[in-house]
Design a protein around this motif. Structure first.
Motif, mmCIF file in Angstrom:
data_model
loop_
_atom_site.group_PDB
_atom_site.id
_atom_site.type_symbol
_atom_site.label_atom_id
_atom_site.label_comp_id
_atom_site.label_asym_id
_atom_site.label_seq_id
_atom_site.Cartn_x
_atom_site.Cartn_y
_atom_site.Cartn_z
ATOM 1 N N MET A 13 0.742 -1.160 -0.045
ATOM 2 C CA MET A 13 -0.044 -0.010 0.086
ATOM 3 C C MET A 13 0.736 1.246 -0.032
ATOM 4 N N THR A 14 0.817 2.208 -0.990
ATOM 5 C CA THR A 14 1.333 3.385 -0.834
ATOM 6 C C THR A 14 1.132 4.164 0.241
ATOM 7 N N GLU A 15 2.383 4.758 0.881
ATOM 8 C CA GLU A 15 2.221 5.663 1.808
ATOM 9 C C GLU A 15 1.485 7.102 1.830
ATOM 10 N N ILE A 66 -11.855 17.523 -11.944
ATOM 11 C CA ILE A 66 -11.918 18.478 -10.715
ATOM 12 C C ILE A 66 -10.759 17.622 -9.869
ATOM 13 N N TYR A 67 -10.491 16.438 -9.760
ATOM 14 C CA TYR A 67 -9.601 15.706 -9.201
ATOM 15 C C TYR A 67 -7.977 15.955 -9.661
ATOM 16 N N ASP A 68 -8.127 16.167 -11.016
ATOM 17 C CA ASP A 68 -6.836 16.358 -11.601
ATOM 18 C C ASP A 68 -6.521 17.975 -11.498
ATOM 19 N N HIS A 69 -7.517 18.622 -11.441
ATOM 20 C CA HIS A 69 -7.259 20.187 -10.878
ATOM 21 C C HIS A 69 -6.842 20.353 -9.565
ATOM 22 N N ALA A 91 -3.053 19.289 -9.320
ATOM 23 C CA ALA A 91 -2.170 20.081 -10.025
ATOM 24 C C ALA A 91 -2.240 21.486 -8.866
ATOM 25 N N SER A 92 -3.077 21.985 -8.542
ATOM 26 C CA SER A 92 -3.369 23.213 -7.700
ATOM 27 C C SER A 92 -2.453 23.010 -6.441
ATOM 28 N N PHE A 93 -2.328 21.858 -5.962
ATOM 29 C CA PHE A 93 -1.890 21.645 -4.607
ATOM 30 C C PHE A 93 -0.583 20.627 -4.481
ATOM 31 N N GLY A 94 -0.057 20.406 -5.761
ATOM 32 C CA GLY A 94 1.038 19.505 -5.856
ATOM 33 C C GLY A 94 0.949 18.053 -5.221
ATOM 34 N N LEU A 95 -0.057 17.478 -5.253
ATOM 35 C CA LEU A 95 -0.307 16.205 -4.735
ATOM 36 C C LEU A 95 0.137 15.003 -5.681
ATOM 37 N N ASP A 96 0.396 14.067 -5.123
ATOM 38 C CA ASP A 96 0.722 12.810 -5.882
ATOM 39 C C ASP A 96 -0.657 12.042 -5.657
ATOM 40 N N PRO A 97 -1.544 11.685 -6.571
ATOM 41 C CA PRO A 97 -2.506 11.064 -6.583
ATOM 42 C C PRO A 97 -2.417 9.665 -5.798
ATOM 43 N N SER A 98 -1.581 8.901 -5.998
ATOM 44 C CA SER A 98 -1.558 7.614 -5.264
ATOM 45 C C SER A 98 -1.115 7.748 -4.124
ATOM 46 N N ALA A 99 -0.754 9.047 -3.573
ATOM 47 C CA ALA A 99 -0.385 9.126 -2.164
ATOM 48 C C ALA A 99 -1.435 10.025 -1.623
ATOM 49 N N SER A 100 -2.293 10.070 -2.145
ATOM 50 C CA SER A 100 -3.569 11.057 -1.648
ATOM 51 C C SER A 100 -4.728 10.140 -1.155
ATOM 52 N N LEU A 101 -5.312 10.483 -0.094
ATOM 53 C CA LEU A 101 -6.631 9.762 0.498
ATOM 54 C C LEU A 101 -7.599 10.968 0.437
ATOM 55 N N PHE A 102 -8.587 10.462 -0.157
ATOM 56 C CA PHE A 102 -9.912 11.121 -0.299
ATOM 57 C C PHE A 102 -10.997 10.677 0.460
ATOM 58 N N ARG A 141 -10.943 7.368 -7.155
ATOM 59 C CA ARG A 141 -10.202 6.173 -7.579
ATOM 60 C C ARG A 141 -9.712 6.187 -8.651
ATOM 61 N N ALA A 142 -11.015 6.420 -9.771
ATOM 62 C CA ALA A 142 -10.527 6.309 -11.069
ATOM 63 C C ALA A 142 -9.316 7.561 -11.517
ATOM 64 N N ALA A 143 -9.291 8.544 -10.870
ATOM 65 C CA ALA A 143 -8.320 9.457 -10.962
ATOM 66 C C ALA A 143 -6.966 9.033 -10.303
ATOM 67 N N GLY A 144 -6.919 7.805 -9.927
ATOM 68 C CA GLY A 144 -5.421 7.229 -9.256
ATOM 69 C C GLY A 144 -5.304 7.603 -7.975
ATOM 70 N N TRP A 145 -6.475 8.083 -7.189
ATOM 71 C CA TRP A 145 -6.252 8.439 -5.591
ATOM 72 C C TRP A 145 -6.751 7.175 -4.689
ATOM 73 N N GLN A 146 -6.366 7.267 -3.690
ATOM 74 C CA GLN A 146 -7.116 6.400 -2.636
ATOM 75 C C GLN A 146 -8.061 6.906 -2.070
ATOM 76 N N ALA A 147 -9.064 6.263 -1.633
ATOM 77 C CA ALA A 147 -10.417 7.028 -1.166
ATOM 78 C C ALA A 147 -11.169 6.020 -0.393
ATOM 79 N N VAL A 148 -11.864 6.501 0.493
ATOM 80 C CA VAL A 148 -12.823 6.021 1.429
ATOM 81 C C VAL A 148 -14.143 6.749 1.610
ATOM 82 N N LEU A 149 -15.445 5.837 1.881
ATOM 83 C CA LEU A 149 -16.557 6.518 1.948
ATOM 84 C C LEU A 149 -16.834 6.614 3.319
ATOM 85 N N PHE A 150 -17.243 8.180 3.508
ATOM 86 C CA PHE A 150 -17.498 8.529 5.109
ATOM 87 C C PHE A 150 -18.889 8.181 5.206
ATOM 88 N N THR A 151 -19.020 7.806 6.450
ATOM 89 C CA THR A 151 -20.349 7.217 7.092
ATOM 90 C C THR A 151 -20.410 7.821 8.745
#
Length: 203
Positions: A1-3, A148-151, A154-165, A177-187
């Motif tokens: 898993m990517t840090e 919007i994910y790509d924007h 680019a705006s904040f200099g993120l590495d998508p694979s090291a980003s958790l949404f 996830r389709a944009a290459g990010w990690q992501a979790v559903l908030f409940t």
């Protein structure tokens, strides 16, 4: 898993409560009539276009032309917006603030109309604490569109694979996830805390 080096929060229903029923339960007391109004007049799809940048004046004029008998309640949607976002979720905000205090890189990515977001920012000072925010209504892009994910990257200099949404909408989680990010559903905050720990982030 990517840090994970970047944590990106949605706002509505993750950090701030949102419910149009709060004012409209008073404005349209009959539950059936209220449901019809939201299903056919001030729909989620109509409101989403304000999140994309359409002005309230244009949005109201469009609906009033189609539903002139509902003109007052169409205007009431914006007039009473402040009641729809009555409070923050203290437990979620505590997680956000704790991550920032621990030195984590935290930003915000939200579908929100530009004018009502300015109101929210004035009412909820914690929204100023993350490094920055992408507001859909300010850039003319909305989740779950890839752009919007790509924007945001680019705006904040993120590495998508090291980003958790973190978002309350499965569509938006899937979009990240389709944009290459990690992501979790908030409940709820408890589940989010466990999700963060699963990614090696103590919260």
């Amino acid at each position: 898993m990517t840090e994970i080096r970047h944590i990106v929060f949605d706002i509505g229903k993750v950090l701030v409560h949102y419910d149009p029923d709060i004012p409209f339960s008073r404005l349209i007391p009959d539950a059936g009539e209220r449901k019809w109004f939201f299903d056919n007049v001030c729909t989620s799809a109509w409101n989403l276009e304000q999140d994309r940048g359409r002005t309230w004046e244009e949005a109201e004029a469009l609906l009033i032309a189609e539903h002139p008998g509902h003109a007052e309640n169409i205007r009431n949607f914006r007039r009473h917006w402040h009641e729809m976002a009555p409070h923050a979720y203290e437990d979620s905000v505590a997680l956000l603030e704790g991550l920032i205090e621990d030195g984590r890189d935290v930003t915000l990515l939200t579908n929100w109309a530009s004018d009502t977001f300015r109101e929210a920012r004035a009412r909820f000072p914690f929204l100023e604490k993350p490094r920055g925010v992408t507001v859909s209504g300010e850039i003319g892009l909305i989740k779950p569109d890839r752009a919007i994910y790509d924007h945001h990257v680019a705006s904040f200099g993120l590495d998508p694979s090291a980003s958790l949404f973190i978002d309350d909408s499965q569509k938006n989680v899937d979009g990240a996830r389709a944009a290459g990010w990690q992501a979790v559903l908030f409940t709820d905050a408890g589940t989010l805390k466990a999700d963060l720990e699963r990614f090696g982030i103590r919260a």
